[in-house]
Design a protein around this motif. Structure first.
Motif, PDB file in Angstrom:
ATOM      1  N   PHE A 104      -0.330  -2.112  -4.911  1.00 31.37           N
ATOM      2  CA  PHE A 104       0.807  -3.023  -4.766  1.00 31.37           C
ATOM      3  C   PHE A 104       2.078  -2.306  -4.085  1.00 31.37           C
ATOM      4  CE2 PHE A 104      -1.212  -5.741  -7.616  1.00 31.37           C
ATOM      5  CZ  PHE A 104      -1.425  -6.945  -7.049  1.00 31.37           C
ATOM      6  N   ILE A 119       6.394  -7.093  -1.112  1.00 30.55           N
ATOM      7  CA  ILE A 119       6.686  -6.415  -2.544  1.00 30.55           C
ATOM      8  C   ILE A 119       7.957  -5.763  -2.066  1.00 30.55           C
ATOM      9  CG2 ILE A 119       6.037  -4.568  -4.049  1.00 30.55           C
ATOM     10  CD1 ILE A 119       4.246  -7.167  -4.017  1.00 30.55           C
ATOM     11  N   ILE A 141       5.784  -5.675 -10.875  1.00 28.74           N
ATOM     12  CA  ILE A 141       5.698  -5.761  -9.278  1.00 28.74           C
ATOM     13  C   ILE A 141       6.898  -6.676  -8.974  1.00 28.74           C
ATOM     14  CG2 ILE A 141       4.180  -6.460  -7.349  1.00 28.74           C
ATOM     15  CD1 ILE A 141       1.818  -5.634  -9.674  1.00 28.74           C
ATOM     16  N   TYR A 143       8.581  -9.345  -6.290  1.00 28.75           N
ATOM     17  CA  TYR A 143       8.244  -9.828  -4.917  1.00 28.75           C
ATOM     18  C   TYR A 143       9.151 -10.553  -4.484  1.00 28.75           C
ATOM     19  CZ  TYR A 143       7.539 -14.034  -7.578  1.00 28.75           C
ATOM     20  OH  TYR A 143       7.776 -15.151  -8.163  1.00 28.75           O
TER      21      TYR A 143
END
Length: 148
Positions: A104, A119, A141, A143
């Protein structure tokens, strides 16, 4: 196929995670799905010693313009590495976390159902102290997407 913005965001991120191959395979505990499920005898199986756990944490929607414009949808897709403590020190779970981070990367664009998300910062891992014979390493992560 999912139709809402948040459902499509979750779908795109989850499809990306599902495409990450480990050898040997790491089972994934998905939100709102029994894990590890039941065996052929109908009894609940014990949790495996090593697995990934997914949490989807959308943030509030923000309007970044004076008019109706586009809405900013931001949040966290967190993948936690669960690993037995006392085995291979902290190196192995951190290596798994590093593979997730690399899968990612900052700037990655994902598309699903007309939603294009990005991302927006490099994912990061913060190992937690061992607890109940297990060490966990959450990978965060971040986003974002802009939708009407």
């Amino acid at each position: 196929m999912a139709t809402g913005v948040e459902a499509n965001i979750y779908g795109a991120l989850s499809a990306r995670l599902a495409a990450l191959v480990f050898n040997p395979a790491w089972p994934i505990s998905w939100p709102n799905i029994d894990f590890p499920g039941k065996g052929p005898d109908g009894k609940v199986k014990p949790k495996p010693p090593r697995f990934l756990e997914v949490n989807f944490l959308p943030n509030r929607t923000v309007t970044r313009t004076l008019s109706q414009g586009r809405q900013q949808h931001r949040g966290i897709y967190q993948v936690t590495v669960h690993h037995p403590s006392g085995e291979e020190s902290l190196v192995n779970p951190l290596q798994i976390a590093d593979r997730i981070i690399a899968h990612f990367p900052l700037g990655l664009i994902l598309d699903q159902g007309g939603i294009r998300l990005k991302i927006y910062r490099k994912p990061y891992a913060i190992p937690q102290p061992p607890q109940n014979g297990s060490v966990t390493v959450p990978v965060t992560i971040g986003y974002e997407t802009y939708q009407p």
